[in-house]
Write a protein that holds these residues in place. Sequence first.
Motif, short mmCIF file in Angstrom:
data_model
loop_
_atom_site.label_atom_id
_atom_site.label_comp_id
_atom_site.label_asym_id
_atom_site.label_seq_id
_atom_site.Cartn_x
_atom_site.Cartn_y
_atom_site.Cartn_z
N ARG A 140 0.80 -1.23 0.00
CA ARG A 140 0.00 0.00 0.00
C ARG A 140 0.83 1.27 0.00
NH1 ARG A 140 -4.61 -0.93 4.43
NH2 ARG A 140 -2.83 -1.99 5.35
N TRP A 163 -7.81 -7.41 -6.63
CA TRP A 163 -7.10 -8.13 -5.58
C TRP A 163 -6.16 -9.17 -6.19
CZ3 TRP A 163 -7.59 -7.00 -0.42
CH2 TRP A 163 -8.67 -6.19 -0.04
N TYR A 193 -4.57 -2.00 -14.28
CA TYR A 193 -6.02 -1.95 -14.07
C TYR A 193 -6.55 -0.52 -14.01
CZ TYR A 193 -4.33 -1.71 -9.21
OH TYR A 193 -3.67 -1.37 -8.07
N ARG A 233 -12.35 -3.81 -15.59
CA ARG A 233 -11.37 -3.17 -14.70
C ARG A 233 -9.95 -3.24 -15.25
NH1 ARG A 233 -12.05 -5.90 -9.14
NH2 ARG A 233 -12.57 -7.70 -10.43
N LYS A 282 -9.43 -0.14 -12.23
CA LYS A 282 -10.06 -0.16 -10.92
C LYS A 282 -9.41 -1.31 -10.16
CE LYS A 282 -14.76 -0.08 -9.01
NZ LYS A 282 -15.13 -1.50 -8.77
N PHE A 283 -9.16 -1.11 -8.88
CA PHE A 283 -8.38 -2.04 -8.07
C PHE A 283 -8.79 -3.51 -8.24
CE2 PHE A 283 -7.62 -4.44 -4.12
CZ PHE A 283 -6.24 -4.33 -4.07
#
Lengths: 260, 260, 260, 260
Positions: A79, A177, A172, A232, A174-175
């Motif tokens: 992060r 995982w 991407y 995404r 949009k995020f």
Amino acid sequence: MFDKLPDIQNSIDSRNIAIDQVGVSGIRLPITVLDREKGVQHTIGEFHITVDLRHNLKGTHMSRFIEEINNFKEGLSTRNIGNLAENIRKRFDAKNVSIFVSFPFFRIKTAPVSGVPSVMEYNCKLFFSKKKKKDIIIQVDVPVTTLCPCSKEISRYGAHNQRTIVSIAVRYRKFIWIEELIRLAESAGSCEIYSLLKRVDEKYVTEKAYQNPMFVEDVVRKLSEKLSRNERVKWFMVRAESLESIHNHNAFACIVKRKR
Amino acid sequence: MFDKLPDIQNSIDSRNIAIDQVGVSGIRLPITVLDREKGVQHTIGEFHITVDLRHNLKGTHMSRFIEEINNFKEGLSTRNIGNLAENIRKRFDAKNVSIFVSFPFFRIKTAPVSGVPSVMEYNCKLFFSKKKKKDIIIQVDVPVTTLCPCSKEISRYGAHNQRTIVSIAVRYRKFIWIEELIRLAESAGSCEIYSLLKRVDEKYVTEKAYQNPMFVEDVVRKLSEKLSRNERVKWFMVRAESLESIHNHNAFACIVKRKR
Amino acid sequence: MFDKLPDIQNSIDSRNIAIDQVGVSGIRLPITVLDREKGVQHTIGEFHITVDLRHNLKGTHMSRFIEEINNFKEGLSTRNIGNLAENIRKRFDAKNVSIFVSFPFFRIKTAPVSGVPSVMEYNCKLFFSKKKKKDIIIQVDVPVTTLCPCSKEISRYGAHNQRTIVSIAVRYRKFIWIEELIRLAESAGSCEIYSLLKRVDEKYVTEKAYQNPMFVEDVVRKLSEKLSRNERVKWFMVRAESLESIHNHNAFACIVKRKR
Amino acid sequence: MFDKLPDIQNSIDSRNIAIDQVGVSGIRLPITVLDREKGVQHTIGEFHITVDLRHNLKGTHMSRFIEEINNFKEGLSTRNIGNLAENIRKRFDAKNVSIFVSFPFFRIKTAPVSGVPSVMEYNCKLFFSKKKKKDIIIQVDVPVTTLCPCSKEISRYGAHNQRTIVSIAVRYRKFIWIEELIRLAESAGSCEIYSLLKRVDEKYVTEKAYQNPMFVEDVVRKLSEKLSRNERVKWFMVRAESLESIHNHNAFACIVKRKR
């Protein structure tokens, strides 16, 4: 007293040659990464960090990379890699910065029939760079089983199969995982791989792989189809490399696609 | 003038501590190895060479290892490793000497049905040491297919199989060719591996492996039986490590035996 | 229903050949290790686990190794490796069991003059085995600087120096911390290595190394002296391998000693 | 009879997804490479060979890669890689083909003062690809010594130095020998590296490195200057990675340049 030591790196270079990348490599450090279920998980990252160097400066103060890492008192995390990159860019007054980190990622999987849990390990990579714009690529390397369609078709019984490493890298919009990419990769082989299989599970994975033969070509096409439809994702690279059980070399397939 | 430079290695160490092994590692050189069909073949060896150092000497003249290698004007060979070792032992006035060399070895194999030829590569290792007595170990690492007996038995169709590395190391009473050890290792899996297989061959190896399921335990027992009966072998280590197609880890078995 | 699948591993083998080692390799898992300052630290271990197999059993149930690992709900630790080994030995009704685990270990070091802290990484290994008796070996691989005494002596200025990997492995009578072995290894080179050095520190380490030249032979002798006097150590292996800055190969020295 | 086996690879795929790269990896084979002094030298290449696959074909006949290799009865050579690529392109009816091969290359060097000869080994890489146009990149990885200018300047005596891997990759307008690139890389460090150095040579290289301090930044700038002036070179990448003797990580610099 300390300040009086000459600063060689800071001296002038008159050759007028800028350097594209200067930095440090081979640094291993404990890091935390986002974990969809547990919030974060502890792992170990290996870092390669560079900046560009202006034509007029003789050298880079390599120790400053380590100092900037140390400034994250709570430790490095996937992060805060972006913040680390920005801090480094400012500290070095650089135009470009790039951070590459690879790390093992762990997930608990449950066996397909017995439901017994076990830990699986995946290699992951994060490429962060900023030139004019920020660029992030996340990659997962995921072991699966592939069973050869040709071998199945031409043989009276059996079919050769093997461990195959499926890699997915994405940029991407949009995020996404890491776990989503892993699940996607695991869905693309003849069958998933598990650390722990009881006999009922072994029967299941054997039969499932036999019912679901896949060339490496099939694996990357299946992934390409799915990622092309995924809103995404704006860019992807998918790759499959199978440790052929009938050869001493590997079979390989790869598709790279930038979406409009 | 050259002789006047101080010889630090030759100075005295008074701590009374002999050193078991001193030497050089990570040296890669072209070598020739005995080839049963062609006489010799050209390959590349990676060397690790050591001697013991007497308690009273400060250091070893590491350059002498390289000089002794260079003295073989015709180049190094698995045939002159023993001479190299003896020359080194004398040059250093050492009690012990050991030379470890690993190298790829190439053989032409013909596919089982079509008969088309192709080149296979094997990793080989030669350990030569002399303390009071001379000791030679030769090792081959050979890829084969293994097909899981349990998976076959419990499943309605198919069976997981994978590339498995079979290693055989021997001390012998009477010379044994590398090719003999390779053939022995290749005979111990569910099926052999080839670089080039046409469809008829792929059908053959698929079916043969299915008819011939082997755990890693079975592989090492089969080899142990054969090597125990081989009069030329006085010691052996056999090992099988399978790159399981249904797991991300390997299965492993090993037997070591000194014969009377 | 699950119980009705045939148990191939449990069938009889009549060849009368016991297997020395059967097991699993290449398993990576999160583990905790004892940390003298923090109590424990999180890291990642790569495991190789084997048992012996009686002559009359066809195969080993490889999945049981993973089940035994999973039974440690709180996770694996260097502290419970012995328990894991004992549980495995009982579960397989084996005479022998061995667990080998390698893992990176992290320590904070402060630079020698400026006192700035940074994280250093060391490779560590734990070998646990039990045949008739329990046997534990702990090993650390520690990077240091060595500066060549010969080069210094014969040259008007400068001296070649390089990164050298110092390994210490011990069997102990009384517990020894990993940190103690690391500190010992770090004391044995020409100078310690740090992740972060300011200019005053770089001056210090450069001059210290120059004042303290060491061959790899000197490194292992110094360690041998210290470990021979250490009452807690009953066996040791010390090794130094230097990535020579003037050659493309390494220099190597090793002493092994069993104390009475 | 052989022809009647179904040809799965040749069946139709209707998903309309072309594959960028399909092929084989991890193949090691004896090869010959051009040697400026000896004409050719024998070495071992590791190959990665791919073609693109049209959207309508299900699979690639991987065995054909090996067949095309085998068709070179005289063996593979850096000289016939282009022919191999063209044969493969035709055989697969592909638009694109790429062959990547890495191999060790050996040269005899004479020590700088004593003149004693010894063999040095270098890693080399050849990237051959053809899309619309043919593209060839040749790379050498060359070990040298670098001595830190900062360490020298701030310290009363000594200076840390280390083995540094210098890489040069070029696209050329006019043929360039591997040996030319190696010599260029060797000229760019603080001092060259040799396999065999007598004491007079060790004195020479120690003093030369001390007189000629270089950051990795200096190394790549020096190479960039020279390659920019070299008319035969139309593109280059230069890189230096130093195995720092005072750190456990490496320092890194890289310049890439396309010339007009």
